[in-house]
Enzyme design. Structure first.
Site, short mmCIF file in Angstrom:
data_model
loop_
_atom_site.label_atom_id
_atom_site.label_comp_id
_atom_site.label_asym_id
_atom_site.label_seq_id
_atom_site.Cartn_x
_atom_site.Cartn_y
_atom_site.Cartn_z
N ARG A 51 0.85 -1.18 0.00
CA ARG A 51 0.00 0.00 0.00
C ARG A 51 0.90 1.24 0.00
O ARG A 51 1.84 1.33 0.78
CB ARG A 51 -0.93 0.03 1.23
N ARG A 81 -4.20 25.86 -8.24
CA ARG A 81 -3.69 24.60 -7.69
C ARG A 81 -3.22 23.74 -8.85
O ARG A 81 -4.02 23.23 -9.64
CB ARG A 81 -4.80 23.87 -6.91
N ALA A 93 -6.64 28.34 4.66
CA ALA A 93 -6.19 27.05 5.19
C ALA A 93 -4.68 26.98 5.14
O ALA A 93 -4.03 27.69 4.38
CB ALA A 93 -6.80 25.91 4.37
N GLU A 110 -3.19 31.07 9.63
CA GLU A 110 -3.49 31.12 8.20
C GLU A 110 -4.52 32.20 7.87
O GLU A 110 -4.45 32.83 6.82
CB GLU A 110 -3.98 29.74 7.73
N GLU A 114 -3.20 34.75 5.13
CA GLU A 114 -3.81 34.68 3.80
C GLU A 114 -4.78 35.81 3.53
O GLU A 114 -4.85 36.31 2.39
CB GLU A 114 -4.50 33.33 3.60
N GLY A 133 -7.72 6.48 1.87
CA GLY A 133 -7.18 5.31 1.20
C GLY A 133 -5.73 5.44 0.81
O GLY A 133 -5.07 4.43 0.52
N GLU A 137 -3.36 12.44 5.90
CA GLU A 137 -3.77 13.83 6.11
C GLU A 137 -5.12 13.94 6.81
O GLU A 137 -6.07 13.23 6.49
CB GLU A 137 -3.84 14.56 4.77
N GLU A 160 0.37 31.56 -3.56
CA GLU A 160 -0.27 32.44 -2.59
C GLU A 160 -0.09 33.91 -2.97
O GLU A 160 -0.93 34.75 -2.62
CB GLU A 160 0.29 32.20 -1.19
#
Length: 201
Positions: A51, A81, A93, A110, A114, A133, A137, A160
């Protein structure tokens, strides 16, 4: 008897673990060979299986809400992203990259860095595993209220440095999540969780 509606911690036996990538940043990739509990290698034909695991320290998010002209407004950002191949609507975040730090402190930092906001009220909203899976995180989401603008002196870099901050009515945000215009996981989960709580209050 354990609660059938509760997750339960624990790890199956790891036969071996190999780092595929590890550097000075916070994320690593490893390959584990594991066995189901009670099945030693070769027992009943059982063989360990591999895995991939993305090690990640987790992240904290702030659903920052302010009442403006009698309407609940949410502070949002638009940010590019690269892995997702686009610019996404998100909530402030950041990664929990300070060892031992309470995730709410990460969310506070943050929010300041931000979007240059501080909040006088913080309430835990929900904690989730976004991709259990393959990754360790964990996301910790908080509702932030009592907002005020602050000067931080923080210098943003990379994506950012190009993010856009904007406000939207919560009802409009909820509609955008429900009809698929907004698809980034944490903002969708935070929005839906908050909507459920508000509907029951």
């Amino acid at each position: 008897m354990s609660d059938p509606l509760a997750d339960s911690p624990g790890s199956w036996p790891v036969v071996s673990s190999t780092d595929l990538h590890r550097d000075g940043w916070v994320v690593a990739l490893r390959r584990d060979l594991i066995n189901p509990p009670g099945q030693e290698q070769g027992q009943d034909g059982a063989e360990p299986f591999g895995r991939l695991v993305v090690e990640h320290p987790g992240a904290a998010m702030a659903l920052a809400i302010d009442v403006r002209d009698g309407v609940e407004q949410v502070c949002l950002i638009r940010q590019y992203r690269h892995p997702g191949g686009g610019t996404f609507v998100e909530i402030p975040a950041g990664i929990c990259d300070v060892p031992g730090e309470d995730p709410v402190e990460t969310a506070k930092r943050e929010l300041r860095e931000e979007v240059s906001l501080e909040a006088s009220e913080w309430q835990h909203l929900i904690t989730t595993y976004p991709s259990v899976g393959i990754s360790s995180e964990v996301h910790h989401v908080y509702v932030a209220r009592g907002l005020r603008e602050v000067e931080t002196g923080y210098v943003a870099e990379h994506e950012e440095a190009h993010l856009e901050v904007f406000w939207a009515p919560f009802d409009d945000l909820l509609a955008a999540v429900r009809d698929g215009r907004i698809r980034e996981g944490p903002v969708a989960i935070a929005t839906l969780a908050y909507a459920v709580i508000q509907s029951r209050s």
